[in-house]
Design an enzyme around this catalytic site. Sequence first.
Site, short mmCIF file in Angstrom:
data_model
loop_
_atom_site.label_atom_id
_atom_site.label_comp_id
_atom_site.label_asym_id
_atom_site.label_seq_id
_atom_site.Cartn_x
_atom_site.Cartn_y
_atom_site.Cartn_z
N ARG A 50 0.69 -1.20 -0.07
CA ARG A 50 0.01 0.09 -0.04
C ARG A 50 1.05 1.35 -0.02
NH1 ARG A 50 -5.12 0.16 0.83
NH2 ARG A 50 -5.30 -2.16 1.52
N GLU A 90 -5.36 -8.85 -3.22
CA GLU A 90 -5.77 -8.38 -4.55
C GLU A 90 -4.34 -7.64 -5.33
OE1 GLU A 90 -8.32 -4.80 -4.17
OE2 GLU A 90 -7.84 -4.14 -6.05
N SER A 120 -7.88 -5.54 -10.25
CA SER A 120 -9.51 -5.54 -10.20
C SER A 120 -9.68 -5.30 -11.56
CB SER A 120 -9.94 -4.33 -9.38
OG SER A 120 -10.23 -4.52 -8.07
N ARG A 147 2.90 -4.78 -6.39
CA ARG A 147 2.48 -6.00 -5.64
C ARG A 147 2.86 -7.21 -6.38
NH1 ARG A 147 -3.82 -4.61 -3.46
NH2 ARG A 147 -3.21 -2.74 -2.11
#
Length: 425
Positions: free
Chosen positions: A276, A348, A351, A390
């Site tokens: 994040r 995640e 998306s 990520r």
Amino acid sequence: MLDMKFVRDNPDMVAKAMQDKGEEGELQEFLNLDEKRREKIFQVEQLKNRRNSVSEEIARSKKAGKDAGDMIQAMRRVSADIKALDEEIRRIAEDMESALLNFPNIPLEEVPIGHSEEENLPVRHVGEPPNFTLSPKAHWDLGRDLGILDFEAAGKVTGSRFVFLMGAGARLERALINFMLDLHTEKHNYREIFPPFMVHRHSMVGTGQLPKFEEDAFRVQHTDYYLIPTAEVPVTNLHREEILDGDKLPLYYAAYSACFRAEAGAHGRDTRGLIRQHQFNKVELVKFCRPEESNEELETLVRDAEEVLKLLGLPYRVVLMCTGDLGFAAAKKYDLEVWLPSYNMYREISSCSNFWDFQARRAGIRYRPGPGEKARFVHTLNGSGVAIGRTVAAILENFQEADGSVRIPPVLKPYMGGQERLLPE
RNA sequence: GGAGAGAUGGCUGAGUUGGACGAAGGCGCUCGCCUGGAAAGCGAGUAGACGGGGAAAACCCUCGUCUCGAGGGUUCGAAUCCCUCUCUCUCCGCCA
């Protein structure tokens, strides 16, 4: 944005969507204003009609050399009344608009109803989480030990939630960007776009980030510009206020961009590592298509994003988001979640959403189905293909070896100058 | 940063002594004629939003209002006059 008439005719559906999504909106106020507005419009239009016909009469009288003083006098008053009414209507419409902009999109029927991620529906798993003989290291420790991630330096230079990528880490980041763009443009037929990283407010409203989520965005001081939270914003708005040629649809775009997010309300969450960050890189896929195609287009979009993870060899799963996790603008959404050993769970990494005509209506993106036919709103979709930061975290953690080195996925070898492993630098 | 030009309908492009209408013309497109079929040619049609009424699952009809980059002003009345803003283009300067 929902269609005003749709809201008027289907207030129950709107209310249900709000409830299912956990959003709030001033529905009853909107309906009251709507009624009031139509009443006023009816009044003012009658006055305008009168003014128009009398004005014509004035013109005729003057041409005939007659005096029109009385009529002009009367019209002065009518014009003043019109002005007052117009102003009132404008204010009402403004209030309606701001209410409407805050109504969330309606979820599609097949979307499971639920309030938390517990109720999301896993669709399929691909790959197996690795078995480690020793307990695996978290990517921030690996990155530090390899000398390729420096969070401390970023803290010193900028602040928390930023990172310096060093050496092979920097190159890995760049390799992933190129690998993903090449895959999507060469194999999946997306057109490559390099967009502006700042947009004006209207674009942020167009894709639905504003006005509701002002606190999530970074605004550039002394300007109307916002740092984009995703390339979705500039790329979707690429066609704002346009009527596209129906023959050209669907349009596929793939764009790399840096993404900037304030992460308000995420204090204390994922404070360590790459998960994040205020700034991260992402390759985004955006589609514009005909309404009847959007369901199928979402499925292929997910497949296109999945292929990135498959080729990298990362274990992941596909999850259908329930209403509570759908977000404001989406009608249906799948998340791709990659396995992260340090979290011991799937996180995640992409998306993929179908926005239906929600963004198109806000941004004024239409298409003409055929020659001579009426322009209609397109459907817009987008998905991460995929988030780079990520992915780096997932590669480090999943492909770490007992000796502290990390295997680089073979598909990246050409992008890494032949390098096959990350070793301490 | 300085000087100038411009923003009109799907596109192109007229329209600025304010009063004939969303607005000439062209292109594109649709329908019809022509043709064995096509092209060319000829004829007709071709903005959107909102509100009222009618018809109604969608497409539709009719009346009205608004819209000629955006906002405001002058006027009985503005694409046409005035002000502000935004964007585009040209030239100069500066600069990666």
